[in-house]
Design a protein around this motif. Structure first.
Motif, PDB file in Angstrom:
ATOM      1  N   TYR A   1     -14.324  -1.687  -5.473  1.00 10.69           N
ATOM      2  CA  TYR A   1     -12.960  -1.911  -5.001  1.00 10.69           C
ATOM      3  C   TYR A   1     -12.447  -0.758  -4.129  1.00 10.69           C
ATOM      4  O   TYR A   1     -11.390  -0.862  -3.526  1.00 10.69           O
ATOM      5  CB  TYR A   1     -12.007  -2.082  -6.182  1.00 10.69           C
ATOM      6  CG  TYR A   1     -12.429  -3.188  -7.123  1.00 10.69           C
ATOM      7  CD1 TYR A   1     -12.338  -4.519  -6.750  1.00 10.69           C
ATOM      8  CD2 TYR A   1     -12.940  -2.892  -8.379  1.00 10.69           C
ATOM      9  CE1 TYR A   1     -12.733  -5.532  -7.605  1.00 10.69           C
ATOM     10  CE2 TYR A   1     -13.332  -3.898  -9.249  1.00 10.69           C
ATOM     11  CZ  TYR A   1     -13.227  -5.216  -8.849  1.00 10.69           C
ATOM     12  OH  TYR A   1     -13.624  -6.203  -9.697  1.00 10.69           O
ATOM     13  N   SER A   2     -13.163   0.363  -4.079  1.00  5.15           N
ATOM     14  CA  SER A   2     -12.711   1.551  -3.355  1.00  5.15           C
ATOM     15  C   SER A   2     -12.703   1.306  -1.844  1.00  5.15           C
ATOM     16  O   SER A   2     -13.666   0.784  -1.293  1.00  5.15           O
ATOM     17  CB  SER A   2     -13.630   2.743  -3.646  1.00  5.15           C
ATOM     18  OG  SER A   2     -13.621   3.062  -5.014  1.00  5.15           O
ATOM     19  N   LEU A   3     -11.611   1.732  -1.210  1.00  3.07           N
ATOM     20  CA  LEU A   3     -11.528   1.723   0.249  1.00  3.07           C
ATOM     21  C   LEU A   3     -11.264   3.124   0.793  1.00  3.07           C
ATOM     22  O   LEU A   3     -11.688   3.451   1.899  1.00  3.07           O
ATOM     23  CB  LEU A   3     -10.438   0.770   0.743  1.00  3.07           C
ATOM     24  CG  LEU A   3     -10.689  -0.723   0.526  1.00  3.07           C
ATOM     25  CD1 LEU A   3      -9.541  -1.539   1.110  1.00  3.07           C
ATOM     26  CD2 LEU A   3     -12.016  -1.168   1.124  1.00  3.07           C
ATOM     27  N   ASP A   4     -10.523   3.941   0.042  1.00  4.93           N
ATOM     28  CA  ASP A   4     -10.248   5.303   0.487  1.00  4.93           C
ATOM     29  C   ASP A   4     -11.531   6.123   0.432  1.00  4.93           C
ATOM     30  O   ASP A   4     -12.369   5.939  -0.454  1.00  4.93           O
ATOM     31  CB  ASP A   4      -9.182   5.965  -0.398  1.00  4.93           C
ATOM     32  CG  ASP A   4      -7.805   5.359  -0.196  1.00  4.93           C
ATOM     33  OD1 ASP A   4      -7.566   4.744   0.860  1.00  4.93           O
ATOM     34  OD2 ASP A   4      -6.961   5.512  -1.098  1.00  4.93           O
ATOM     35  N   ARG A   5     -11.657   7.057   1.355  1.00  2.87           N
ATOM     36  CA  ARG A   5     -12.859   7.898   1.398  1.00  2.87           C
ATOM     37  C   ARG A   5     -12.840   8.978   0.323  1.00  2.87           C
ATOM     38  O   ARG A   5     -13.879   9.430  -0.135  1.00  2.87           O
ATOM     39  CB  ARG A   5     -13.000   8.520   2.770  1.00  2.87           C
ATOM     40  CG  ARG A   5     -13.252   7.435   3.830  1.00  2.87           C
ATOM     41  CD  ARG A   5     -13.503   8.040   5.143  1.00  2.87           C
ATOM     42  NE  ARG A   5     -14.836   8.657   5.065  1.00  2.87           N
ATOM     43  CZ  ARG A   5     -15.494   9.072   6.106  1.00  2.87           C
ATOM     44  NH1 ARG A   5     -14.982   8.953   7.294  1.00  2.87           N
ATOM     45  NH2 ARG A   5     -16.674   9.635   5.970  1.00  2.87           N
TER      46      ARG A   5
ATOM     47  N   GLU B   1      -7.457  -0.520  -7.621  1.00  2.00           N
ATOM     48  CA  GLU B   1      -6.940  -0.316  -6.271  1.00  2.00           C
ATOM     49  C   GLU B   1      -5.671   0.532  -6.330  1.00  2.00           C
ATOM     50  O   GLU B   1      -4.610   0.042  -6.693  1.00  2.00           O
ATOM     51  CB  GLU B   1      -6.644  -1.651  -5.587  1.00  2.00           C
ATOM     52  CG  GLU B   1      -7.857  -2.561  -5.479  1.00  2.00           C
ATOM     53  CD  GLU B   1      -7.996  -3.529  -6.627  1.00  2.00           C
ATOM     54  OE1 GLU B   1      -7.541  -3.234  -7.755  1.00  2.00           O
ATOM     55  OE2 GLU B   1      -8.572  -4.596  -6.420  1.00  2.00           O
TER      56      GLU B   1
ATOM     57  N   ASP C   1     -15.951   5.990  -7.838  1.00  2.00           N
ATOM     58  CA  ASP C   1     -16.193   5.193  -6.641  1.00  2.00           C
ATOM     59  C   ASP C   1     -16.612   3.827  -7.157  1.00  2.00           C
ATOM     60  O   ASP C   1     -17.507   3.725  -7.996  1.00  2.00           O
ATOM     61  CB  ASP C   1     -17.300   5.847  -5.807  1.00  2.00           C
ATOM     62  CG  ASP C   1     -17.500   5.160  -4.478  1.00  2.00           C
ATOM     63  OD1 ASP C   1     -16.540   4.563  -3.951  1.00  2.00           O
ATOM     64  OD2 ASP C   1     -18.626   5.212  -3.959  1.00  2.00           O
TER      65      ASP C   1
ATOM     66  N   ARG D   1      -4.362   2.679  -3.606  1.00  2.00           N
ATOM     67  CA  ARG D   1      -4.384   3.179  -2.227  1.00  2.00           C
ATOM     68  C   ARG D   1      -3.013   3.684  -1.808  1.00  2.00           C
ATOM     69  O   ARG D   1      -2.309   3.060  -1.012  1.00  2.00           O
ATOM     70  CB  ARG D   1      -4.874   2.078  -1.294  1.00  2.00           C
ATOM     71  CG  ARG D   1      -6.298   1.703  -1.619  1.00  2.00           C
ATOM     72  CD  ARG D   1      -6.846   0.573  -0.797  1.00  2.00           C
ATOM     73  NE  ARG D   1      -7.978   0.034  -1.543  1.00  2.00           N
ATOM     74  CZ  ARG D   1      -8.044  -1.208  -1.972  1.00  2.00           C
ATOM     75  NH1 ARG D   1      -7.092  -2.061  -1.711  1.00  2.00           N
ATOM     76  NH2 ARG D   1      -9.101  -1.593  -2.652  1.00  2.00           N
TER      77      ARG D   1
ATOM     78  N   ASP E   1      -9.432   5.123  -5.825  1.00  2.00           N
ATOM     79  CA  ASP E   1      -8.987   5.492  -4.480  1.00  2.00           C
ATOM     80  C   ASP E   1      -8.361   6.885  -4.533  1.00  2.00           C
ATOM     81  O   ASP E   1      -8.719   7.687  -5.376  1.00  2.00           O
ATOM     82  CB  ASP E   1      -8.034   4.432  -3.917  1.00  2.00           C
ATOM     83  CG  ASP E   1      -8.776   3.152  -3.526  1.00  2.00           C
ATOM     84  OD1 ASP E   1      -9.616   3.214  -2.607  1.00  2.00           O
ATOM     85  OD2 ASP E   1      -8.532   2.102  -4.149  1.00  2.00           O
TER      86      ASP E   1
ATOM     87  N   ASN F   1       0.860  -1.190   0.000  1.00  2.00           N
ATOM     88  CA  ASN F   1       0.000   0.000   0.000  1.00  2.00           C
ATOM     89  C   ASN F   1       0.890   1.232   0.000  1.00  2.00           C
ATOM     90  O   ASN F   1       0.910   1.984   0.971  1.00  2.00           O
ATOM     91  CB  ASN F   1      -0.872   0.007   1.254  1.00  2.00           C
ATOM     92  CG  ASN F   1      -2.326  -0.183   0.955  1.00  2.00           C
ATOM     93  OD1 ASN F   1      -2.714  -0.417  -0.166  1.00  2.00           O
ATOM     94  ND2 ASN F   1      -3.134  -0.098   1.969  1.00  2.00           N
TER      95      ASN F   1
END
Length: 167
Positions: free
Chosen positions: A150-154, A83, A147, A85, A119, A61
């Motif tokens: 697979y998105s994790l970041d805000r 992804e 968005d 990130r 992300d 990451n």
């Protein structure tokens, strides 16, 4: 093949043939100073994918830079994303590639040359040059910030300074 959180990697004269439904050929994840050349890759998903994600290890990451993919024959897409990130993905060059086929995915995300920023990464200084495409079943070029599942970041990042030469 998944180099993760690596530096100074050379991959040369590799042949990959995969029929796994979502199997990428080579995922370069959270790496710096990687060269992939003189290889043949047939994958059911992306042949070469640049990412920053917590697999194969959480250390992957991290920022991605100085990646060169050249002198390869590919049967499917070249992707940066989904992804991503990390803070920055930069200085990526895809050069002298023969993409003989890129299959239809059917979910609106497919394409031959794609950047999908799902992300926070700032993706920039990306060069596509001297690329020949014989058969594209879906989009030729697909670049988007989105968005996704697979998105994790805000927050979402951005994409700038993408260059296409002799495609």
């Amino acid at each position: 093949m998944v180099p993760g959180a690596c530096r100074n990697v050379e991959i040369e004269d590799v042949n990959i043939m995969s029929r796994v439904c979502t199997g990428d050929g080579i995922d370069i994840v959270g790496c710096e100073d990687v060269t992939l050349r003189n290889s043949f890759i047939r994958a059911s998903d992306d042949c070469v994918c640049i990412k920053a994600a917590s697999y194969p290890d959480p250390a992957a990451n991290r920022n991605v830079k100085n990646i060169l993919v050249e002198h390869c024959v590919l049967c499917n897409a070249v992707e940066i994303g989904y992804e991503v990130r990390c803070d920055e993905i930069s200085d990526i060059t895809f050069r002298d590639l023969d993409i003989v086929h890129c299959q239809y995915e059917g979910n609106q995300s497919g394409g031959v040359l794609t950047i999908h920023n799902a992300d926070r990464a700032y993706i920039h200084n990306i060069v596509y040059e001297d690329i020949r495409v014989e058969d594209a079943q879906e989009k030729f070029i697909d670049i988007k910030v989105l968005d996704s599942k697979y998105s994790l970041d805000r927050s979402r990042g951005r994409v700038e300074d993408i260059f296409f030469r002799n495609i």
